[in-house]
Design an enzyme around this catalytic site. Sequence first.
Site, PDB file in Angstrom:
ATOM      1  CG  HIS A 278      -2.143   0.831   1.042  1.00 52.08           C
ATOM      2  ND1 HIS A 278      -3.252   0.348   0.395  1.00 52.08           N
ATOM      3  CD2 HIS A 278      -2.442   2.104   1.392  1.00 52.08           C
ATOM      4  CE1 HIS A 278      -4.193   1.287   0.359  1.00 52.08           C
ATOM      5  NE2 HIS A 278      -3.721   2.364   0.956  1.00 52.08           N
TER       6      HIS A 278
ATOM      7  CG  ASP B 219     -10.186   3.735   5.710  1.00 52.28           C
ATOM      8  OD1 ASP B 219      -9.731   4.811   6.126  1.00 52.28           O
ATOM      9  OD2 ASP B 219      -9.917   3.284   4.585  1.00 52.28           O
TER      10      ASP B 219
ATOM     11  NE  ARG C 191      -7.931  11.213   6.212  1.00 46.57           N
ATOM     12  CZ  ARG C 191      -7.065  10.304   5.724  1.00 46.57           C
ATOM     13  NH1 ARG C 191      -7.410   9.047   5.571  1.00 46.57           N
ATOM     14  NH2 ARG C 191      -5.849  10.669   5.409  1.00 46.57           N
TER      15      ARG C 191
ATOM     16  CB  SER D 258      -6.695   5.668   6.411  1.00 52.53           C
ATOM     17  OG  SER D 258      -7.064   5.374   5.096  1.00 52.53           O
TER      18      SER D 258
ATOM     19  CE  LYS E 171      -7.428   1.555   2.503  1.00 50.56           C
ATOM     20  NZ  LYS E 171      -7.699   2.885   2.996  1.00 50.56           N
TER      21      LYS E 171
HETATM   22  N1  URA Z   1      -3.991   5.582   1.499  1.00 55.28           N
HETATM   23  C1  URA Z   1      -5.010   5.288   2.339  1.00 55.28           C
HETATM   24  O1  URA Z   1      -5.610   4.217   2.257  1.00 55.28           O
HETATM   25  N2  URA Z   1      -5.344   6.197   3.275  1.00 55.28           N
HETATM   26  C2  URA Z   1      -4.703   7.380   3.412  1.00 55.28           C
HETATM   27  O2  URA Z   1      -5.052   8.144   4.285  1.00 55.28           O
HETATM   28  C3  URA Z   1      -3.643   7.683   2.520  1.00 55.28           C
HETATM   29  C4  URA Z   1      -3.311   6.761   1.563  1.00 55.28           C
END
Ligand code: URA
Length: 433
Positions: free
Chosen positions: A92, A170, A177, A192, A196
């Site tokens: 990620h 989230d 956000r 966040s 996930k």
């Molecule tokens: N990726 C995400 O899933 N969340 C964030 O806040 C920034 C990047």
Amino acid sequence: MTQFTFDAPTVIRTKRDGGRLTDDAIDWVIDAYTRGTVGDEQMAALLMAIFLRGMDRDEISRWTAAMINSGERLDFSELRRDGRPLALVDKHSTGGVGDKITIPLVALVVACGGAVPQAAGRGLGHTGGTLDKLESIPGFTAEIGKAQVRQQLCEVGAAIFAAGDLAPADRKIYALRDVTATTESLPLIASSVMSKKLAEGADALVLDVKVGAGAFLKKEQESWELARTMVALGAAHGIPTRAVLTDMSCPLGRAVGNAVEVAESLEVLAGGGPDDVVALTVALARDMLELAGVDARDPADALRDGTAMDSFRAIVTAQGGDLRAPLPKATHSETVTAPRGGTMGDIDALAVGMAVWRLGAGRTAPGEKVQAGAGMLIHRRPGEPVAAGDQLFTLYTDTPDRVGPALAELDGAWNVQDRAPESRPLIIDRISS
Ligand code: URA
């Protein structure tokens, strides 16, 4: 015994005034927001208070756990591919400009023997989202259920999907956000990303933590702290986690936007593409395979010999996409040319991200449809020679009125100079759990 009950104004006020949120307050507010008894306006106020006041490591850890607990956790441990357990690993990014790496990377890792359950996101602030980009492929859908994710992992080795029932808190907070200027917050980014990823069922995790103008956190020290925080969260949940700090001062590659980034990813999968995109894709693939314990051939070979492209086709086809159909093109384009000859200097990634967002590649309201064709091509990258009148950038949009504001974002964000700019390493460092 009377049960203590929380209310949103008190929780918001506590954080607004610089206090700590207790574990119970965090559990309550995340649960109540997920169920809809705390409203968007109350959560928006709390997010702004967190943005301004921050959270300590224990608060971040509890906030992350509460977001994981808002949904289900996937478990793929019993799945087999060709009779063998899956080497489940995911990556990620903390968000960048021109950051299409997930697209070629997932296919590359699969081609080398890994399996990737990739819960991906939509655009956030000035950064693009993998799902918005992939949905520019005609027919492609990221809204797939658990059963399909499992089937794809066994049959094609990967699925790239909207988080759905994973960390639904989230999903709501992320969308909020995006439109309330609360993206650039260490606790909110860490929780966040990790909610996930920890809910997703991978056995190992590589995090691409961006550093520089195009990253959400502008100070290098903050990116380091974000990396350390996320690695610690991974370790606390027993998932081997590695953060790779990478440069995000300039956009990655030559394409920034939705369909244009898919087109560039296809170039990489076909064995070409910009050097920086190829280098980062291969480096992250090596990290992922090592962390997953896959003793694979060199990922660079799988880009050269077409096996990564074969994996990508299989993933896209499984999700309804048709790679033979042309990618969408914007109806309007505008090109910026060089005022003089010389060498292209640095290009400010944040300004490019904002310009592309203004062209229609991102959102100003939750759930808004993005323009698949919106984006920008960078014809001269930093350090490349430029002749007077050369094309430097082409901007694409379906809404000609958006070109002026996009050009204004680019004002002062680049220059043609006499000498090449100082080069920076793409990979700055690694932190492992
Ligand atoms: N990726 C995400 O899933 N969340 C964030 O806040 C920034 C990047």
